[in-house]
Design an enzyme around this catalytic site. Structure first.
Site, PDB file in Angstrom:
ATOM      1  N   HIS A  99     -18.503  24.492 -10.042  1.00  0.00           N
ATOM      2  CA  HIS A  99     -18.299  23.548  -8.924  1.00  0.00           C
ATOM      3  C   HIS A  99     -18.614  24.206  -7.594  1.00  0.00           C
ATOM      4  CE1 HIS A  99     -14.503  25.694  -9.706  1.00  0.00           C
ATOM      5  NE2 HIS A  99     -14.303  25.640  -8.394  1.00  0.00           N
ATOM      6  N   HIS A 101     -17.648  24.159  -3.599  1.00  0.00           N
ATOM      7  CA  HIS A 101     -16.680  23.732  -2.592  1.00  0.00           C
ATOM      8  C   HIS A 101     -17.454  23.366  -1.329  1.00  0.00           C
ATOM      9  CE1 HIS A 101     -12.966  25.640  -4.412  1.00  0.00           C
ATOM     10  NE2 HIS A 101     -13.912  26.305  -5.061  1.00  0.00           N
TER      11      HIS A 101
HETATM   12  P1  5GP Z   1     -12.034  27.846  -7.842  1.00  0.00           P
HETATM   13  O1  5GP Z   1     -11.021  28.860  -7.414  1.00  0.00           O
HETATM   14  O2  5GP Z   1     -12.128  27.744  -9.342  1.00  0.00           O
HETATM   15  O3  5GP Z   1     -13.359  28.009  -7.170  1.00  0.00           O
HETATM   16  O4  5GP Z   1     -11.491  26.469  -7.280  1.00  0.00           O
HETATM   17  C1  5GP Z   1     -10.816  25.528  -8.036  1.00  0.00           C
HETATM   18  C2  5GP Z   1     -10.346  24.450  -7.075  1.00  0.00           C
HETATM   19  O5  5GP Z   1      -9.961  23.317  -7.833  1.00  0.00           O
HETATM   20  C3  5GP Z   1      -9.148  24.856  -6.228  1.00  0.00           C
HETATM   21  O6  5GP Z   1      -9.495  24.773  -4.846  1.00  0.00           O
HETATM   22  C4  5GP Z   1      -8.064  23.871  -6.624  1.00  0.00           C
HETATM   23  O7  5GP Z   1      -7.273  23.443  -5.535  1.00  0.00           O
HETATM   24  C5  5GP Z   1      -8.849  22.717  -7.235  1.00  0.00           C
HETATM   25  N1  5GP Z   1      -8.162  22.018  -8.297  1.00  0.00           N
HETATM   26  C6  5GP Z   1      -7.503  22.581  -9.351  1.00  0.00           C
HETATM   27  N2  5GP Z   1      -7.015  21.623 -10.154  1.00  0.00           N
HETATM   28  C7  5GP Z   1      -7.367  20.433  -9.601  1.00  0.00           C
HETATM   29  C8  5GP Z   1      -7.126  19.071  -9.990  1.00  0.00           C
HETATM   30  O8  5GP Z   1      -6.506  18.761 -10.991  1.00  0.00           O
HETATM   31  N3  5GP Z   1      -7.645  18.127  -9.159  1.00  0.00           N
HETATM   32  C9  5GP Z   1      -8.351  18.425  -8.049  1.00  0.00           C
HETATM   33  N4  5GP Z   1      -8.801  17.403  -7.311  1.00  0.00           N
HETATM   34  N5  5GP Z   1      -8.591  19.694  -7.659  1.00  0.00           N
HETATM   35  C10 5GP Z   1      -8.108  20.686  -8.426  1.00  0.00           C
END
Ligand code: 5GP
Ligand code: ZN
Length: 139
Positions: A99, A101
């Site tokens: 993903h 951001h």
């Molecule tokens: P990463 O650290 O993997 O790059 O970011 C994962 C992101 O996913 C985090 O910013 C976290 O807040 C978001 N996130 C985790 N679980 C969920 C969820 O169930 N729904 C949504 N909308 N965001 C999520």
């Protein structure tokens, strides 16, 4: 990927605040935003990290970045945005479904940029040589 939370969002098995959807991607608000409007853009195809994503899906995903980032900036009344992708545990990746951001930014919003460092003598040449070799263009 039964246990993947973002696959469940794609399948609408768990709710999300959706921003955009088409045949290849979904964009929705991050549940714990760095700033209001912080949006995640994901491919519908599951891959743990960017490195396993098919080139076709990667192309589809990146082709939507401009549209979604512009909309996030306008919708969040921001002046700018950061796009980041955490790839791998050591980078801070928590959800292992690739993903981007998209984080809306304003002047003096208090978010700290990453720290830069200087190369030691010869270090840049060495690491560039290693990276070129890994790309496969080092002659
Ligand atoms: P990463 O650290 O993997 O790059 O970011 C994962 C992101 O996913 C985090 O910013 C976290 O807040 C978001 N996130 C985790 N679980 C969920 C969820 O169930 N729904 C949504 N909308 N965001 C999520
Ligand atoms: Zn997934």
């Amino acid at each position: 990927m039964e246990e993947c939370i973002f696959c469940k969002i794609v399948a609408e098995e768990i709710p999300s605040t959706k921003i955009y959807e088409d045949d290849a991607v979904v964009a929705f608000l991050d549940i714990q935003p760095i700033r209001p409007g912080h949006t995640l853009l994901i491919p519908k195809e599951h891959s743990d990290t960017l490195l396993q994503l098919s080139i076709q899906t990667l192309a589809a995903l990146t082709s939507r970045l401009q549209l979604i980032a512009k909309a996030v900036m306008e919708g969040a009344n921001a002046e700018a945005f950061n796009i980041t992708l955490n790839n791998g545990k050591a980078s801070g990746q928590l959800v292992f479904h690739t993903h981007f951001h998209i984080i809306p930014r304003k002047t003096d919003d208090g978010l700290q940029p990453w720290q830069h460092h200087k190369y030691a003598e010869g270090e840049a040449e060495t690491i560039a040589k290693n990276i070129r070799a890994a790309v496969g263009i080092d002659k």
